[in-house]
Write a protein that holds these residues in place. Structure first.
Motif, PDB file in Angstrom:
ATOM      1  N   ILE A  97       3.891   1.656  -1.232  1.00  0.00           N
ATOM      2  CA  ILE A  97       4.504   1.842  -2.554  1.00  0.00           C
ATOM      3  C   ILE A  97       3.466   2.348  -3.555  1.00  0.00           C
ATOM      4  CG2 ILE A  97       5.612   0.646  -4.487  1.00  0.00           C
ATOM      5  CD1 ILE A  97       6.917  -1.210  -2.384  1.00  0.00           C
ATOM      6  N   SER A  98       2.264   1.768  -3.508  1.00  0.00           N
ATOM      7  CA  SER A  98       1.197   2.222  -4.403  1.00  0.00           C
ATOM      8  C   SER A  98       0.859   3.687  -4.141  1.00  0.00           C
ATOM      9  CB  SER A  98      -0.057   1.360  -4.214  1.00  0.00           C
ATOM     10  OG  SER A  98       0.171   0.032  -4.628  1.00  0.00           O
ATOM     11  N   GLU A 112       0.825  -1.204   0.000  1.00  0.00           N
ATOM     12  CA  GLU A 112       0.000   0.000   0.000  1.00  0.00           C
ATOM     13  C   GLU A 112       0.861   1.258   0.000  1.00  0.00           C
ATOM     14  OE1 GLU A 112      -2.722   3.152   0.596  1.00  0.00           O
ATOM     15  OE2 GLU A 112      -2.791   1.243  -0.466  1.00  0.00           O
ATOM     16  N   PHE A 144       2.812   5.992  -2.937  1.00  0.00           N
ATOM     17  CA  PHE A 144       3.902   6.842  -3.430  1.00  0.00           C
ATOM     18  C   PHE A 144       3.781   7.044  -4.941  1.00  0.00           C
ATOM     19  CE2 PHE A 144       8.174   7.312  -5.227  1.00  0.00           C
ATOM     20  CZ  PHE A 144       8.618   8.438  -4.541  1.00  0.00           C
ATOM     21  N   ILE A 145       3.523   5.959  -5.659  1.00  0.00           N
ATOM     22  CA  ILE A 145       3.393   6.047  -7.117  1.00  0.00           C
ATOM     23  C   ILE A 145       2.199   6.921  -7.497  1.00  0.00           C
ATOM     24  CG2 ILE A 145       2.881   4.699  -9.197  1.00  0.00           C
ATOM     25  CD1 ILE A 145       4.453   2.382  -7.897  1.00  0.00           C
ATOM     26  N   GLU A 146       1.124   6.784  -6.732  1.00  0.00           N
ATOM     27  CA  GLU A 146      -0.119   7.515  -7.031  1.00  0.00           C
ATOM     28  C   GLU A 146      -0.159   8.900  -6.397  1.00  0.00           C
ATOM     29  OE1 GLU A 146      -3.089   4.756  -5.717  1.00  0.00           O
ATOM     30  OE2 GLU A 146      -2.343   3.173  -7.060  1.00  0.00           O
ATOM     31  N   LYS A 147       0.929   9.263  -5.695  1.00  0.00           N
ATOM     32  CA  LYS A 147       1.056  10.595  -5.082  1.00  0.00           C
ATOM     33  C   LYS A 147      -0.095  10.894  -4.119  1.00  0.00           C
ATOM     34  CE  LYS A 147       3.780  12.678  -8.812  1.00  0.00           C
ATOM     35  NZ  LYS A 147       4.069  11.398  -9.504  1.00  0.00           N
ATOM     36  N   ARG A 148      -0.295   9.953  -3.173  1.00  0.00           N
ATOM     37  CA  ARG A 148      -1.308  10.127  -2.132  1.00  0.00           C
ATOM     38  C   ARG A 148      -0.776   9.584  -0.818  1.00  0.00           C
ATOM     39  NH1 ARG A 148      -3.280   5.102  -1.071  1.00  0.00           N
ATOM     40  NH2 ARG A 148      -3.094   3.548  -2.755  1.00  0.00           N
TER      41      ARG A 148
END
Length: 261
Positions: free
Chosen positions: A248-249, A246, A251-255
């Protein structure tokens, strides 16, 4: 009388040694209360960082010499008592390393002998300007052999041995230079700076910090290849954590991550 006070604020637990009239010496009672507190914190998933401080004018002056002298009254001259004392103290110090949470020493005044060992056993340390550190038992004829275990794992060999064999004190600046403490701050900023560090640590994913803390100490005792094998397995364990996925996701999704801790 209680010798240790615990106060929780969010995910940070603050333990305060409360025997200022004895410079928070590691008496039998103090050792027992510290051991009980650390044992309880090991199981407390709501706590992700721990602060350890001392009330009064000093952090900790080491073992209670009056109690130690009283132990000589037994038929064996104190041998059994001393053996038990140092075993109990060593167990408490090792429990700090075994805890999932980083433990931060908030140090002021003096940290001497087993008190210096206590600082060295903590994962992090913040010291007030003017604090003095020493493994000074040699000055009274008692080499600080158990304190040197933690000290020599924090401080380069020659600096550690010089402190042990001369009994001389290091000030806070010197303690930072040789790696015994992380930060040195004005006395009036000590509590706030330590709290800020603890809150930063507590803001991280607790399961990741737990894996990382355990791996940090274990890999340091291994040959290079074995250390990489061991830490690779630790990272696999970490990657398979739901909250890591969660994070890492997020961070990638900028949230912000939706961690379940």
């Amino acid at each position: 009388m209680t010798l240790l006070h615990r106060e929780d604020a969010g995910a940070v637990a603050h333990l305060t040694m409360t025997a200022p009239e004895r410079l928070n010496a590691l008496s039998d009672g103090m050792l027992a209360e510290l051991q009980a507190a650390f044992d309880a914190l090991k199981k407390d998933r709501a706590i992700r960082a721990v602060i350890l401080s001392g009330a009064g004018k000093a952090f900790c002056a080491g073992h209670d010499l009056k109690e130690m002298q009283a132990g000589r009254q037994s038929e064996d001259g104190g041998a059994s008592y001393f053996d038990d004392l140092f075993r109990r103290c060593s167990t408490m110090m090792q429990t700090i390393r075994e805890m999932p949470q980083p433990v931060i020493a908030q140090v002021h005044g003096i940290a001497t002998a087993a008190g210096c060992q206590l600082v060295a056993s903590c994962d992090l340390a913040v010291a007030a300007e003017g604090t003095r550190f020493g493994v000074n038992g040699v000055n009274i004829g008692l080499f600080c052999s158990t304190p040197m275990v933690a000290l020599s794992r924090n401080v380069p060999t020659k600096q550690a041995f010089e402190m042990l064999v001369t009994g001389e004190f290091a000030d806070a600046t010197r303690a930072r230079e040789i790696g015994l403490v992380n930060r040195v701050v004005p006395p009036e900023a000590l509590a706030g700076e330590t709290r800020a560090l603890a809150e930063t640590v507590a803001s991280k994913l607790g399961s990741a910090v737990k894996i990382g803390k355990q791996a940090f100490y274990k890999q340091g005792e291994m040959p290079l290849g074995a250390a990489y094998d061991f830490t690779g397995a630790a990272m696999v364990e970490n990657m398979l954590d739901r909250d890591t996925a969660e994070g890492i996701s997020a961070f990638i999704e900028k949230r912000a991550p939706d961690w379940r801790q």
